[in-house]
Design a protein around this motif. Sequence first.
Motif, PDB file in Angstrom:
ATOM      1  N   LYS A 133       5.775  10.222  -9.326  1.00 15.32           N
ATOM      2  CA  LYS A 133       5.462  10.702  -7.984  1.00 15.32           C
ATOM      3  C   LYS A 133       5.703   9.671  -6.885  1.00 15.32           C
ATOM      4  O   LYS A 133       6.058  10.008  -5.769  1.00 15.32           O
TER       5      LYS A 133
ATOM      6  N   ALA B 251       7.003  17.939  -5.000  1.00 15.32           N
ATOM      7  CA  ALA B 251       5.643  17.414  -4.853  1.00 15.32           C
ATOM      8  C   ALA B 251       5.596  15.898  -4.920  1.00 15.32           C
ATOM      9  O   ALA B 251       4.606  15.320  -5.321  1.00 15.32           O
ATOM     10  N   LEU B 252       6.677  15.237  -4.519  1.00 10.51           N
ATOM     11  CA  LEU B 252       6.679  13.776  -4.527  1.00 10.51           C
ATOM     12  C   LEU B 252       5.803  13.230  -3.406  1.00 10.51           C
ATOM     13  O   LEU B 252       5.595  13.898  -2.400  1.00 10.51           O
ATOM     14  N   ASN B 253       5.291  12.025  -3.637  1.00 10.83           N
ATOM     15  CA  ASN B 253       4.546  11.381  -2.561  1.00 10.83           C
ATOM     16  C   ASN B 253       5.531  10.715  -1.612  1.00 10.83           C
ATOM     17  O   ASN B 253       5.872   9.557  -1.777  1.00 10.83           O
ATOM     18  N   TYR B 254       5.963  11.453  -0.649  1.00  7.63           N
ATOM     19  CA  TYR B 254       6.922  10.897   0.296  1.00  7.63           C
ATOM     20  C   TYR B 254       6.817  11.684   1.592  1.00  7.63           C
ATOM     21  O   TYR B 254       6.704  12.903   1.562  1.00  7.63           O
ATOM     22  N   PRO B 255       6.836  10.987   2.730  1.00  7.01           N
ATOM     23  CA  PRO B 255       6.541  11.718   3.972  1.00  7.01           C
ATOM     24  C   PRO B 255       7.591  12.754   4.363  1.00  7.01           C
ATOM     25  O   PRO B 255       7.252  13.877   4.663  1.00  7.01           O
ATOM     26  N   ARG B 256       8.846  12.368   4.354  1.00  5.62           N
ATOM     27  CA  ARG B 256       9.838  13.334   4.846  1.00  5.62           C
ATOM     28  C   ARG B 256      11.078  13.245   3.968  1.00  5.62           C
ATOM     29  O   ARG B 256      11.738  12.216   3.931  1.00  5.62           O
TER      30      ARG B 256
ATOM     31  N   GLN C 157       0.345   4.114  -1.130  1.00  4.91           N
ATOM     32  CA  GLN C 157      -0.286   5.372  -0.775  1.00  4.91           C
ATOM     33  C   GLN C 157      -0.256   5.605   0.724  1.00  4.91           C
ATOM     34  O   GLN C 157       0.059   6.696   1.191  1.00  4.91           O
ATOM     35  N   ALA C 158      -0.581   4.532   1.456  1.00  9.28           N
ATOM     36  CA  ALA C 158      -0.549   4.661   2.905  1.00  9.28           C
ATOM     37  C   ALA C 158       0.885   4.871   3.383  1.00  9.28           C
ATOM     38  O   ALA C 158       1.147   5.660   4.285  1.00  9.28           O
ATOM     39  N   LEU C 159       1.811   4.165   2.725  1.00 13.63           N
ATOM     40  CA  LEU C 159       3.219   4.290   3.104  1.00 13.63           C
ATOM     41  C   LEU C 159       3.727   5.711   2.903  1.00 13.63           C
ATOM     42  O   LEU C 159       4.541   6.210   3.672  1.00 13.63           O
ATOM     43  N   SER C 160       3.231   6.352   1.819  1.00 12.57           N
ATOM     44  CA  SER C 160       3.798   7.644   1.463  1.00 12.57           C
ATOM     45  C   SER C 160       3.468   8.737   2.474  1.00 12.57           C
ATOM     46  O   SER C 160       3.905   9.864   2.324  1.00 12.57           O
ATOM     47  N   GLY C 161       2.684   8.415   3.493  1.00 13.16           N
ATOM     48  CA  GLY C 161       2.438   9.409   4.528  1.00 13.16           C
ATOM     49  C   GLY C 161       2.864   8.914   5.894  1.00 13.16           C
ATOM     50  O   GLY C 161       2.576   9.530   6.904  1.00 13.16           O
ATOM     51  N   SER C 162       3.555   7.775   5.896  1.00 16.01           N
ATOM     52  CA  SER C 162       3.806   7.124   7.172  1.00 16.01           C
ATOM     53  C   SER C 162       5.013   7.673   7.907  1.00 16.01           C
ATOM     54  O   SER C 162       6.004   8.088   7.310  1.00 16.01           O
ATOM     55  N   GLU C 163       4.882   7.621   9.198  1.00 17.27           N
ATOM     56  CA  GLU C 163       5.950   8.066  10.095  1.00 17.27           C
ATOM     57  C   GLU C 163       7.150   7.129  10.030  1.00 17.27           C
ATOM     58  O   GLU C 163       8.266   7.496  10.358  1.00 17.27           O
TER      59      GLU C 163
ATOM     60  N   ARG D 249       0.850  -1.185   0.000  1.00 11.91           N
ATOM     61  CA  ARG D 249       0.000   0.000   0.000  1.00 11.91           C
ATOM     62  C   ARG D 249       0.884   1.233   0.000  1.00 11.91           C
ATOM     63  O   ARG D 249       1.173   1.821   1.028  1.00 11.91           O
TER      64      ARG D 249
END
Lengths: 478, 263
Positions: A175, A80-85, A47-53, A45
């Motif tokens: 992305k 604007a990449l999908n990546y948390p940090r 998408q979920a990973l791309s916001g994960s701590e 997942r």
Amino acid sequence: MREFLLYYGMFAMYYVIAINSLYFVIMMFSFKSIMGILKNSLYSRFQALSGSEHVPPISILVPAYNEELTIIENVRSLLALNYPRYEVIVVNDGSKDDTLQVLIEEFSLTLSRHMPVQPLLQTSRVRGVYHNPAFPNLYLIDKENGGKADSLNAGINLSHYPLIASIDADSLLEKDALIRIAKVYMENPEETVAIGGDIRIANGCKIENGVVKDIRLPDKFLPMMQSVEYLKAFLGGRIGWSAINGLIIVSGAFGVFRKDYVVKVGGYRGGYPGEDMNIIIKLHKYMLENNLPYRVAFCPDAVCWTQAPDTWKILGSQRRRWGRGNLKNMIEYGKNMVLRPKYKVFGMLTLPFNILFETLNPYFRITGLLALIGYTMLDMTNSHILLIYGLLNVLYGVLLGIGSILLEEIAFRRYPRFRDIVKMLFYTILMFFGYRQIGVIWRFLGHIEYLRNNNSWGTMTRTSWQPKNSKNISSLEA
Amino acid sequence: MSNLVPAFYELLSKMEENRMACGVILAACKNFSAESLELVKRDMEAQLTDTMTIHAAHDKSKHILGILLEQKKLADTHFYALQVKDYLLGRKLLTGGMLIASFPESSRSSAQMLMRMIQEMKDASEPGSIKVYEQHAANREQEPASILLVNQDETVNEFLRIYLQRKGYQVTVAHDGMDGMEKFREAAYDLVITDLNLPVISGYQLIEKIRHLGQNAMSKIMVLTDKRLEEDVQKSFALGASDYITKPFSPVELEARVKRLIS
């Protein structure tokens, strides 16, 4: 004389069979692991990973030399990449155009004096670090010209995170490319030292705001050739090599590395092209000599789109450079590591393969041609055998090409239209009539350049950054 | 966007800051040049019974004359509007109706008020009528709340648009930060639902700019994003977001939160 030519003929036969069979075995490994990779990414997942701590932060290093036309778009797309940090560190390598100014203006950057620059690696003088609190994850390093490797080292010095990604200033990341590559890292963070991404040709694609909107095959001849070539090298070759942990190169256009090990092996080597192959060889060497478990992985679903050279001149200079870099790496490291059991798969298989079938390839081809002339002169040619030999050669090559297109169709299907598949097949066959041969000549010319320039290290530095549009991937091999 | 907004924006926000009243008169007018605008302004200042500061601007594309009366309440504004009407009729400049309002009586946010007034001017009314702008006019109560959805993910956009429309909201979709910014400038929205990861203009910049456009504007901002980092949540709220929802999200919950924010 006749005797000698006869033996040579036999040798050439075995050489061709060996090289193709080995390629074939490698491709089989690709097929073996592609299903696993496919399922793996299907059930992930992202998408979920791309916001994960829990995703490790990454520092993206973008060396830029005379990129004023494209740099804004690329930095915007990187922001604007999908990546948390993550952070984006653009390194202006003493550009002669307005690369620095356009960046400063666009993002209202200001000189910040108190940046934590740890001088882990030696680089040319850094003139300043620019930053704007409104774009907290964007940094711009302005330094004196020192080549691509030098810029990457300067970026490493400033980077705040444990992983670094090197990206060419004129390539575009998809992305979710970064999160996909990070997932491969997270599967085994202790042992993974480097991960390569898949490079594809963007010529012909529609690009808006730094995002590839519509994927199309190139219209022009040369980019199309390279498109098929890249497909073959990356899908048919690198997936297989990574499966046996024998990957010799992670292309400079897009790769992720563990910073601590990159620093331990002394960072990127400047002065010569092929710094991307060089760093991987050094990592292999370091890990094997210290008996550390490790892997150099390849992530075929992390895609980076790149602009391929579309003139013979620029393509030629790129390929000569690859030849030069490859030879340099083989002379510097290859000959000390090859066939030493200590270096395991890398020393016993990857390096011999590379030296025999990549570095020395032009010499076999050229002597082969000379022998052919000899046969004709001595009237030893048997048109029948010659035809079969040639056909075998082409068929084997086409089989490999079809294999990689098959891999593409099974796993990725970036080009869904039927006529795209037909087009790719056509070019796969066409490749053996002219394009391949010219490639061999370029490599040979690269070797000559290397021998000529061997004493002038200093002047090399200034030319090591190639003109626009010629990529800094050292080669397609392995 | 009408050029009246930038022309009056600074002044209005100054009045708003100083908590001073300010009357606004909009009149549908024929076109005239910048010089004649000056002339009209001077004429009117001379004709009006009181001495006071008035500001005038003209929107060529929409044919609207805007007049600002400093420190005038709604009743006074109405009184002066009659004189303005006489003046305009006398010179055969008036082509449609007039709309008047006064800040802060008519609306809490001057910028919002002005934008809505300009929108309302589009509905042509008979020449010479003077309408008083009402923030909570009966017809506006029934008008569905408008939502601007800024997101890059086509699937989410499409799904949310249909879902929220069926719940009775008016939904506009923008695909990137720049697009969102432009759409927000064109019309007032009750709620902006935005992602943080947006090309061209990032979500943070979008929030900042929306907040900057109309400081106290009624537009609420909701963040809908993949990012679950504390610092992102913290920064979003610091910039003025009212809510923060992470993907994957429940549409029922989202709608409940939307309802709470705009009712």
